[in-house]
Motif scaffolding. Structure first.
Motif, PDB file in Angstrom:
ATOM      1  N   ILE A 192      45.197   3.133 -16.397  1.00 59.20           N
ATOM      2  CA  ILE A 192      44.522   2.414 -15.320  1.00 59.20           C
ATOM      3  C   ILE A 192      45.348   1.176 -14.982  1.00 59.20           C
ATOM      4  N   VAL A 193      45.281   0.792 -13.725  1.00 63.79           N
ATOM      5  CA  VAL A 193      45.926  -0.441 -13.297  1.00 63.79           C
ATOM      6  C   VAL A 193      44.935  -1.234 -12.459  1.00 63.79           C
ATOM      7  N   TRP A 211      42.870   1.385 -10.044  1.00 62.26           N
ATOM      8  CA  TRP A 211      43.452   2.695  -9.796  1.00 62.26           C
ATOM      9  C   TRP A 211      43.778   3.340 -11.135  1.00 62.26           C
ATOM     10  N   GLY A 212      43.820   4.660 -11.178  1.00 57.57           N
ATOM     11  CA  GLY A 212      44.176   5.289 -12.440  1.00 57.57           C
ATOM     12  C   GLY A 212      44.241   6.796 -12.387  1.00 57.57           C
ATOM     13  N   THR A 213      44.556   7.344 -13.554  1.00 59.34           N
ATOM     14  CA  THR A 213      44.603   8.781 -13.762  1.00 59.34           C
ATOM     15  C   THR A 213      44.184   9.078 -15.200  1.00 59.34           C
ATOM     16  N   THR A 214      43.553  10.209 -15.407  1.00 58.61           N
ATOM     17  CA  THR A 214      43.251  10.669 -16.770  1.00 58.61           C
ATOM     18  C   THR A 214      44.038  11.931 -17.091  1.00 58.61           C
ATOM     19  N   THR A 215      44.889  12.356 -16.151  1.00 59.11           N
ATOM     20  CA  THR A 215      45.669  13.588 -16.326  1.00 59.11           C
ATOM     21  C   THR A 215      47.175  13.343 -16.316  1.00 59.11           C
ATOM     22  N   GLY A 216      47.602  12.099 -16.140  1.00 58.04           N
ATOM     23  CA  GLY A 216      49.027  11.801 -16.037  1.00 58.04           C
ATOM     24  C   GLY A 216      49.575  12.012 -14.644  1.00 58.04           C
ATOM     25  N   SER A 217      48.706  12.254 -13.679  1.00 58.39           N
ATOM     26  CA  SER A 217      49.134  12.487 -12.300  1.00 58.39           C
ATOM     27  C   SER A 217      49.918  11.290 -11.768  1.00 58.39           C
ATOM     28  N   ALA A 218      50.915  11.568 -10.951  1.00 59.98           N
ATOM     29  CA  ALA A 218      51.693  10.511 -10.311  1.00 59.98           C
ATOM     30  C   ALA A 218      50.987   9.963  -9.074  1.00 59.98           C
ATOM     31  N   THR A 219      49.830  10.509  -8.753  1.00 56.95           N
ATOM     32  CA  THR A 219      49.003   9.957  -7.687  1.00 56.95           C
ATOM     33  C   THR A 219      47.774   9.342  -8.339  1.00 56.95           C
TER      34      THR A 219
END
Length: 171
Positions: free
Chosen positions: A43-44, A52-60
């Motif tokens: 998360i950022v 913003w963030g990802t829990t799957t390592g997505s670059a989006t």
């Protein structure tokens, strides 16, 4: 992080962009939280209050506060619970705001954020929180470094007390 998130797998020799470019219009990253359990959970927080963030390592990275529950203020810290990848906290570095927010459903499509700053006489003062720690041996124990000293909670943020005795009230 700058206006995008970078990642290095070789101790900083090279970097790869692992977010959209840029995160958002006229926005820059002010806090980064990476799970100790799963590097794909990131998360950022941004200087204008975006999460913003990802829990799957997505670059989006996706907007993690679509309901605008967390006030739009400078995100001071973004921390993922070292014992539970679905729990995260963000802190605000602002005056007059509830400055600690928590989600327990980070991996859902739209996490629910709730205030974790107590209330009344058992809450955090409404001053900037620029440092934040979750005790790795007990996720209920939290520490918040504020502009007027350090506070602690032993109930996941429901109540807070000043940490220690005789410490000056300084940032």
């Amino acid at each position: 992080g700058t206006d995008r998130l970078y990642r290095s797998s070789d101790t900083g020799l090279t970097h790869t962009v692992v977010s959209q470019n840029p995160i958002g219009p006229n926005d820059s990253i002010s806090a980064i939280g990476i799970s100790r359990q799963n590097d794909n959970v990131r998360i950022v927080g941004t200087h204008i209050g975006g999460i913003w963030g990802t829990t799957t390592g997505s670059a989006t990275l996706t907007n993690l506060d679509t309901g605008n529950a967390v006030p739009n203020a400078f995100i001071g810290r973004a921390v993922i619970d070292p014992n539970n990848v679905n729990t995260a906290y963000v802190t605000l570095s602002a005056f007059g705001q509830t400055n600690v927010w928590r989600t327990a459903n980070l991996s859902s499509g739209s996490p629910t954020w709730t205030a974790a700053a107590g209330s009344g006489g058992t809450g955090l003062p409404r001053v900037p929180v620029s440092a934040f720690l979750i005790d790795p041996t007990s996720s209920n124990n939290l520490y918040a470094g504020t502009d007027i000293g350090v506070y602690t909670s032993s109930d996941s943020g429901a109540t807070w007390t000043p940490f220690g005795t005789g410490l000056p009230r300084v940032a």
